[in-house]
Design a protein around this motif. Structure first.
Motif, PDB file in Angstrom:
ATOM      1  N   ILE A 111      67.951  21.046  19.883  1.00 34.77           N
ATOM      2  CA  ILE A 111      67.325  21.002  18.562  1.00 34.77           C
ATOM      3  C   ILE A 111      68.011  19.965  17.687  1.00 34.77           C
ATOM      4  CG2 ILE A 111      66.987  22.299  16.417  1.00 34.77           C
ATOM      5  CD1 ILE A 111      66.537  24.785  18.226  1.00 34.77           C
ATOM      6  N   ILE A 112      69.336  19.954  17.706  1.00 38.83           N
ATOM      7  CA  ILE A 112      70.087  19.007  16.884  1.00 38.83           C
ATOM      8  C   ILE A 112      69.857  17.581  17.357  1.00 38.83           C
ATOM      9  CG2 ILE A 112      72.415  18.232  16.297  1.00 38.83           C
ATOM     10  CD1 ILE A 112      73.247  21.190  16.274  1.00 38.83           C
ATOM     11  N   ILE A 113      69.959  17.346  18.645  1.00 39.16           N
ATOM     12  CA  ILE A 113      69.867  15.983  19.169  1.00 39.16           C
ATOM     13  C   ILE A 113      68.462  15.405  18.994  1.00 39.16           C
ATOM     14  CG2 ILE A 113      69.250  16.301  21.599  1.00 39.16           C
ATOM     15  CD1 ILE A 113      72.118  14.150  20.335  1.00 39.16           C
ATOM     16  N   ASN A 114      67.434  16.232  19.035  1.00 42.59           N
ATOM     17  CA  ASN A 114      66.072  15.746  18.834  1.00 42.59           C
ATOM     18  C   ASN A 114      65.828  15.320  17.396  1.00 42.59           C
ATOM     19  OD1 ASN A 114      65.154  15.893  21.472  1.00 42.59           O
ATOM     20  ND2 ASN A 114      64.605  18.039  21.278  1.00 42.59           N
ATOM     21  N   ASP A 115      66.681  15.748  16.481  1.00 46.10           N
ATOM     22  CA  ASP A 115      66.591  15.387  15.077  1.00 46.10           C
ATOM     23  C   ASP A 115      66.909  13.905  14.850  1.00 46.10           C
ATOM     24  OD1 ASP A 115      66.504  15.898  12.238  1.00 46.10           O
ATOM     25  OD2 ASP A 115      68.692  15.901  12.254  1.00 46.10           O
ATOM     26  N   ILE A 116      67.612  13.288  15.770  1.00 51.88           N
ATOM     27  CA  ILE A 116      68.066  11.898  15.606  1.00 51.88           C
ATOM     28  C   ILE A 116      66.905  10.917  15.495  1.00 51.88           C
ATOM     29  CG2 ILE A 116      68.312  11.244  18.021  1.00 51.88           C
ATOM     30  CD1 ILE A 116      70.992   9.971  17.275  1.00 51.88           C
TER      31      ILE A 116
ATOM     32  N   PHE B 285      65.910   9.368  12.109  1.00 56.39           N
ATOM     33  CA  PHE B 285      66.864   8.559  11.370  1.00 56.39           C
ATOM     34  C   PHE B 285      66.926   7.106  11.834  1.00 56.39           C
ATOM     35  CE2 PHE B 285      68.097  12.896  10.753  1.00 56.39           C
ATOM     36  CZ  PHE B 285      68.439  12.929   9.423  1.00 56.39           C
ATOM     37  N   VAL B 286      66.077   6.713  12.774  1.00 59.10           N
ATOM     38  CA  VAL B 286      66.114   5.340  13.278  1.00 59.10           C
ATOM     39  C   VAL B 286      64.728   4.701  13.183  1.00 59.10           C
ATOM     40  CG1 VAL B 286      68.064   5.728  14.835  1.00 59.10           C
ATOM     41  CG2 VAL B 286      65.749   6.055  15.677  1.00 59.10           C
ATOM     42  N   GLN B 287      64.720   3.380  12.999  1.00 64.19           N
ATOM     43  CA  GLN B 287      63.470   2.621  12.986  1.00 64.19           C
ATOM     44  C   GLN B 287      63.108   2.138  14.383  1.00 64.19           C
ATOM     45  OE1 GLN B 287      63.821  -0.659  10.270  1.00 64.19           O
ATOM     46  NE2 GLN B 287      64.817   0.586   8.718  1.00 64.19           N
ATOM     47  N   SER B 288      64.105   1.973  15.232  1.00 66.94           N
ATOM     48  CA  SER B 288      63.897   1.491  16.601  1.00 66.94           C
ATOM     49  C   SER B 288      63.204   2.552  17.432  1.00 66.94           C
ATOM     50  CB  SER B 288      65.242   1.180  17.258  1.00 66.94           C
ATOM     51  OG  SER B 288      65.991   0.293  16.498  1.00 66.94           O
TER      52      SER B 288
ATOM     53  N   GLU C 287      75.511   6.599  13.351  1.00 66.74           N
ATOM     54  CA  GLU C 287      76.901   6.962  13.068  1.00 66.74           C
ATOM     55  C   GLU C 287      76.970   7.977  11.928  1.00 66.74           C
ATOM     56  OE1 GLU C 287      81.221   4.857  12.383  1.00 66.74           O
ATOM     57  OE2 GLU C 287      79.427   3.614  12.367  1.00 66.74           O
ATOM     58  N   GLN C 288      76.167   7.766  10.869  1.00 65.83           N
ATOM     59  CA  GLN C 288      76.153   8.723   9.759  1.00 65.83           C
ATOM     60  C   GLN C 288      75.601  10.070  10.220  1.00 65.83           C
ATOM     61  OE1 GLN C 288      77.466   8.449   6.619  1.00 65.83           O
ATOM     62  NE2 GLN C 288      77.019  10.628   6.626  1.00 65.83           N
ATOM     63  N   TRP C 289      74.541  10.039  11.019  1.00 64.87           N
ATOM     64  CA  TRP C 289      73.949  11.263  11.556  1.00 64.87           C
ATOM     65  C   TRP C 289      74.990  12.030  12.372  1.00 64.87           C
ATOM     66  CZ3 TRP C 289      73.448  12.867  16.563  1.00 64.87           C
ATOM     67  CH2 TRP C 289      72.624  13.960  16.804  1.00 64.87           C
TER      68      TRP C 289
ATOM     69  N   CYS D  82      78.731  16.493  13.046  1.00 67.21           N
ATOM     70  CA  CYS D  82      80.030  16.658  13.735  1.00 67.21           C
ATOM     71  C   CYS D  82      79.890  16.439  15.239  1.00 67.21           C
ATOM     72  CB  CYS D  82      80.639  18.024  13.433  1.00 67.21           C
ATOM     73  SG  CYS D  82      80.964  18.288  11.706  1.00 67.21           S
ATOM     74  N   ILE D  83      79.097  15.453  15.601  1.00 62.45           N
ATOM     75  CA  ILE D  83      78.921  15.068  16.996  1.00 62.45           C
ATOM     76  C   ILE D  83      79.601  13.723  17.172  1.00 62.45           C
ATOM     77  CG2 ILE D  83      77.239  14.365  18.748  1.00 62.45           C
ATOM     78  CD1 ILE D  83      75.332  16.411  17.539  1.00 62.45           C
ATOM     79  N   ILE D  84      80.410  13.605  18.192  1.00 63.77           N
ATOM     80  CA  ILE D  84      81.172  12.385  18.410  1.00 63.77           C
ATOM     81  C   ILE D  84      80.495  11.536  19.479  1.00 63.77           C
ATOM     82  CG2 ILE D  84      83.393  11.455  19.167  1.00 63.77           C
ATOM     83  CD1 ILE D  84      84.635  14.106  18.144  1.00 63.77           C
ATOM     84  N   PHE D  85      80.218  10.274  19.137  1.00 61.42           N
ATOM     85  CA  PHE D  85      79.722   9.315  20.116  1.00 61.42           C
ATOM     86  C   PHE D  85      80.911   8.609  20.735  1.00 61.42           C
ATOM     87  CE2 PHE D  85      75.788   9.737  17.746  1.00 61.42           C
ATOM     88  CZ  PHE D  85      74.867   9.754  18.764  1.00 61.42           C
ATOM     89  N   ASN D  86      80.886   8.453  22.031  1.00 62.42           N
ATOM     90  CA  ASN D  86      81.951   7.743  22.720  1.00 62.42           C
ATOM     91  C   ASN D  86      81.597   6.259  22.720  1.00 62.42           C
ATOM     92  OD1 ASN D  86      83.938   6.772  24.347  1.00 62.42           O
ATOM     93  ND2 ASN D  86      83.664   8.302  25.958  1.00 62.42           N
ATOM     94  N   ALA D  87      82.081   5.561  21.698  1.00 59.98           N
ATOM     95  CA  ALA D  87      81.732   4.146  21.538  1.00 59.98           C
ATOM     96  C   ALA D  87      82.230   3.302  22.706  1.00 59.98           C
ATOM     97  CB  ALA D  87      82.290   3.620  20.224  1.00 59.98           C
ATOM     98  N   SER D  88      83.281   3.729  23.385  1.00 57.61           N
ATOM     99  CA  SER D  88      83.780   2.951  24.524  1.00 57.61           C
ATOM    100  C   SER D  88      82.816   3.010  25.713  1.00 57.61           C
ATOM    101  CB  SER D  88      85.172   3.424  24.938  1.00 57.61           C
ATOM    102  OG  SER D  88      85.121   4.757  25.395  1.00 57.61           O
TER     103      SER D  88
END
Length: 92
Positions: free
Chosen positions: A11-16, A19-22, A55-57, A62-68
């Protein structure tokens, strides 16, 4: 992992997508942002804006993206260099 946690995550991840135009593709915990454009600079601006939104989302939820483990590519006929950042990591 309890089923309730998995449902909450979905549910949370589908909210993303709100927040994007792409264009965005979601598969489990992987996400792909992509655009088709005639103007690489405009495309880069949109993707950079979307990366900032993601990143703001992630901070809000409180979800961490692994940028590496994040990559970027810009295929096309011309070489266009622009900086793309996620969590202060250069994705070029």
């Amino acid at each position: 992992m309890p089923q309730g946690f998995v449902l909450l995550f979905l549910i949370i991840i589908n909210d993303i997508v709100d927040f994007v135009q792409s264009n965005i593709k979601l598969f489990a915990d992987d996400k792909t942002l992509y655009l088709t454009a005639d103007n690489p600079a405009n495309c880069a601006d949109i993707l950079n804006c979307d990366l900032s939104s993601v990143e703001q989302w992630s901070n809000d939820w409180c979800i961490i993206f692994n940028a590496s483990n994040t990559d970027s590519m810009c295929p096309g006929r011309s070489i266009h260099q622009t900086t793309r950042l996620l969590c202060s990591k250069d994705l070029n």
